[in-house]
Design a protein around this motif. Structure first.
Motif, PDB file in Angstrom:
ATOM      1  N   LYS A 146       8.293  -4.574  16.310  1.00 57.89           N
ATOM      2  CA  LYS A 146       8.185  -5.969  15.899  1.00 57.89           C
ATOM      3  C   LYS A 146       6.727  -6.380  15.762  1.00 57.89           C
ATOM      4  O   LYS A 146       6.335  -7.053  14.795  1.00 57.89           O
ATOM      5  N   ALA A 147       5.900  -5.974  16.729  1.00 55.24           N
ATOM      6  CA  ALA A 147       4.476  -6.309  16.680  1.00 55.24           C
ATOM      7  C   ALA A 147       3.793  -5.618  15.510  1.00 55.24           C
ATOM      8  O   ALA A 147       3.017  -6.227  14.767  1.00 55.24           O
ATOM      9  N   LEU A 148       4.096  -4.334  15.334  1.00 51.35           N
ATOM     10  CA  LEU A 148       3.486  -3.582  14.234  1.00 51.35           C
ATOM     11  C   LEU A 148       3.836  -4.193  12.881  1.00 51.35           C
ATOM     12  O   LEU A 148       2.979  -4.290  11.989  1.00 51.35           O
ATOM     13  N   ASP A 149       5.087  -4.606  12.737  1.00 56.33           N
ATOM     14  CA  ASP A 149       5.509  -5.219  11.476  1.00 56.33           C
ATOM     15  C   ASP A 149       4.784  -6.532  11.226  1.00 56.33           C
ATOM     16  O   ASP A 149       4.607  -6.937  10.071  1.00 56.33           O
ATOM     17  N   PHE A 150       4.347  -7.183  12.303  1.00 56.36           N
ATOM     18  CA  PHE A 150       3.694  -8.487  12.167  1.00 56.36           C
ATOM     19  C   PHE A 150       2.254  -8.350  11.692  1.00 56.36           C
ATOM     20  O   PHE A 150       1.790  -9.112  10.846  1.00 56.36           O
ATOM     21  N   TYR A 151       1.513  -7.361  12.234  1.00 54.62           N
ATOM     22  CA  TYR A 151       0.087  -7.291  11.906  1.00 54.62           C
ATOM     23  C   TYR A 151      -0.303  -6.093  11.042  1.00 54.62           C
ATOM     24  O   TYR A 151      -1.477  -5.945  10.670  1.00 54.62           O
ATOM     25  N   THR A 152       0.653  -5.232  10.701  1.00 54.94           N
ATOM     26  CA  THR A 152       0.345  -4.048   9.897  1.00 54.94           C
ATOM     27  C   THR A 152       1.059  -4.135   8.550  1.00 54.94           C
ATOM     28  O   THR A 152       2.235  -4.471   8.483  1.00 54.94           O
ATOM     29  N   GLN A 153       0.327  -3.799   7.491  1.00 55.72           N
ATOM     30  CA  GLN A 153       0.887  -3.861   6.146  1.00 55.72           C
ATOM     31  C   GLN A 153       0.431  -2.655   5.334  1.00 55.72           C
ATOM     32  O   GLN A 153      -0.352  -1.838   5.811  1.00 55.72           O
ATOM     33  N   GLY A 154       0.911  -2.567   4.120  1.00 61.04           N
ATOM     34  CA  GLY A 154       0.502  -1.497   3.226  1.00 61.04           C
ATOM     35  C   GLY A 154       0.806  -1.884   1.798  1.00 61.04           C
ATOM     36  O   GLY A 154       1.634  -2.756   1.530  1.00 61.04           O
ATOM     37  N   VAL A 155       0.131  -1.246   0.864  1.00 61.88           N
ATOM     38  CA  VAL A 155       0.363  -1.507  -0.549  1.00 61.88           C
ATOM     39  C   VAL A 155       1.638  -0.798  -0.977  1.00 61.88           C
ATOM     40  O   VAL A 155       1.800   0.403  -0.744  1.00 61.88           O
ATOM     41  N   GLN A 156       2.533  -1.534  -1.576  1.00 59.73           N
ATOM     42  CA  GLN A 156       3.817  -0.970  -1.985  1.00 59.73           C
ATOM     43  C   GLN A 156       3.626   0.033  -3.108  1.00 59.73           C
ATOM     44  O   GLN A 156       2.902  -0.209  -4.074  1.00 59.73           O
ATOM     45  N   GLU A 157       4.278   1.157  -2.982  1.00 62.12           N
ATOM     46  CA  GLU A 157       4.178   2.192  -4.006  1.00 62.12           C
ATOM     47  C   GLU A 157       4.910   1.760  -5.266  1.00 62.12           C
ATOM     48  O   GLU A 157       5.970   1.145  -5.203  1.00 62.12           O
ATOM     49  N   PRO A 158       4.347   2.087  -6.434  1.00 63.57           N
ATOM     50  CA  PRO A 158       5.030   1.739  -7.675  1.00 63.57           C
ATOM     51  C   PRO A 158       6.319   2.518  -7.869  1.00 63.57           C
ATOM     52  O   PRO A 158       7.144   2.174  -8.703  1.00 63.57           O
ATOM     53  N   GLY A 159       6.509   3.589  -7.098  1.00 65.73           N
ATOM     54  CA  GLY A 159       7.764   4.347  -7.169  1.00 65.73           C
ATOM     55  C   GLY A 159       7.527   5.830  -7.336  1.00 65.73           C
ATOM     56  O   GLY A 159       6.725   6.249  -8.164  1.00 65.73           O
ATOM     57  N   LYS A 160       8.171   6.627  -6.503  1.00 62.48           N
ATOM     58  CA  LYS A 160       8.139   8.079  -6.665  1.00 62.48           C
ATOM     59  C   LYS A 160       9.403   8.491  -7.405  1.00 62.48           C
ATOM     60  O   LYS A 160      10.487   8.462  -6.845  1.00 62.48           O
TER      61      LYS A 160
END
Length: 407
Positions: free
Chosen positions: A280-294
């Motif tokens: 829950k904590a990680l989801d709150f402060y950690t993000q990433g750029v969404q992949e355009p798709g593999k």
């Protein structure tokens, strides 16, 4: 008292024209987390203060009442131990070597780019150029300032670090930086830690930026380092030319202060008995750029995103070398040139096509024949081999991935 007044971080100047009531307010000049200069009724005194006392003095309630005016010493990476080492490079190979020197673990991540302001009549516009500089700082004091402008490609080891989901990259407004890095170079930033959001988890009683995930780095540095992070006009300067000492100082301080704030927040979490590693904590402060798709395309690949390209023999030949024969780029550059047809020695160092030309051949083949199979991730890797190629083919690539995901 004379020595005290000679210190620019401790001097209290009384502006002319102030009322006695204003002048009698208590003023606190932050020196560090344990000392401060307090002036009341015109008398200065260097005192020791506890962390708790400091937080009370710097609280929004105290400042709102007008009781406390805070001045901080200027932030400099030179004031910290271990002593920081700042390395500036403009060369891809050197940048890759330097990435290998970083201490394993979390790193601070920041970027700089040139902003050009234009005016047409009464309308003003701000034009952002491509990211010119990437800064990385580890917890051992190593600060890398990598100038991407002028390189043939984005440094591969730097790309791998930024895309590594196991390595936290910490910063402020860091997801926006990640989106810009994808737009500019096709890099998919992962495990991006927003320091303001982490502060909410590690230090729930923080006295600034409450309920805001994105808090300015200057505020965080004031709150957790007791220093002023200077910005000024340098931030909108020309980051594409060779950097001067002022720019290097600015770039190093930004990324170095980020890792210092991060380290302080880890200590805060421990003191406050906050588990910052829960999902829950990680989801709150950690993000990433969404992949355009593999996506693996086989058969009709839905690449009708622009006008049809006429197939040429060199396009198909380049595609086969890349997709079927898995030939290296260096060898393709020679094989597809006149030298590959017997006109001159077969030596890649003596000639051959440019990398960008070979990439354009392969992309043109995919655009011309909608039944050619390929993997989108492999195409992205291909485009990242040349800085200009990503910008030329980015729109086509992103549209192709989106079309495939819709299907």
């Amino acid at each position: 008292m004379g020595d005290l007044l000679n210190n620019p971080f401790q001097t209290l100047n009384r502006p002319a024209g102030r009322s006695r009531k204003e002048n009698d307010k208590e003023k606190l000049h932050g020196v560090d987390s344990e000392q401060a200069v307090v002036a009341k009724d015109g008398v200065e005194e260097l005192i020791s203060i506890s962390t708790v006392e400091r937080e009370i003095l710097l609280s929004p309630e105290a400042e709102a009442e007008g009781d406390v005016v805070v001045e901080y010493p200027t932030y400099s990476y030179r004031d910290y131990a271990p002593a920081a080492t700042v390395v500036y490079t403009r060369h891809e190979e050197e940048a890759d070597d330097l990435i290998g020197s970083l201490k394993p673990g979390p790193v601070a991540f920041d970027m700089e780019w040139r902003v050009i302001f234009t005016r047409a009549g009464a309308r003003a516009a701000m034009n952002e150029r491509r990211t010119a500089v990437v800064q990385i700082a580890d917890t051992s004091g190593l600060v890398l300032v990598v100038q991407i402008t002028g390189m043939a490609r984005f440094p591969k080891k730097l790309q791998e670090l930024i895309e590594d989901s196991k390595v936290p990259k910490v910063g402020v407004n860091i997801l926006n930086d990640g989106h810009k890095l994808f737009k500019d170079y096709g890099i998919l930033s992962r495990n991006l830690v927003e320091l303001g959001a982490l502060a909410q988890v590690a230090d729930p009683e923080m006295s600034f930026g409450r309920k805001r995930k994105v808090v300015s780095l200057a505020k965080l540095v004031e709150g957790y380092c007791g220093k002023t992070l200077e910005k000024g006009d340098v931030r909108t300067g020309n980051w594409e030319k060779e950097l001067d000492e002022i720019q290097l100082e600015y770039a190093a301080n930004d990324v170095h202060s980020s890792i210092q704030v991060y380290n302080t927040l880890l200590k805060k979490a421990k003191e406050n008995e906050k588990d910052i590693e829960t999902q829950k904590a990680l989801d709150f402060y950690t993000q990433g750029v969404q992949e355009p798709g593999k996506v693996v395309f086989s058969g009709v690949n839905m690449l009708q995103v622009q006008e049809a390209t006429e197939m040429r023999s060199q396009y198909m030949r380049a595609y086969r070398m890349w997709h079927q024969q898995h030939m290296s780029m260096e060898k393709m550059c020679v094989e597809l040139s006149l030298k590959g047809k017997g006109y001159g020695p077969m030596n890649a160092k003596e000639g051959g096509l440019k990398v960008g030309t070979v990439i354009s051949y392969i992309i043109s083949a995919l655009q011309a024949d909608p039944v050619l199979p390929y993997e989108t991730e492999k195409v992205r890797e291909l485009l990242l081999m040349d800085l200009g190629s990503w910008m030329r083919h980015r729109e086509w690539f992103v549209k192709a991935c989106r079309n495939a995901n819709v299907e």
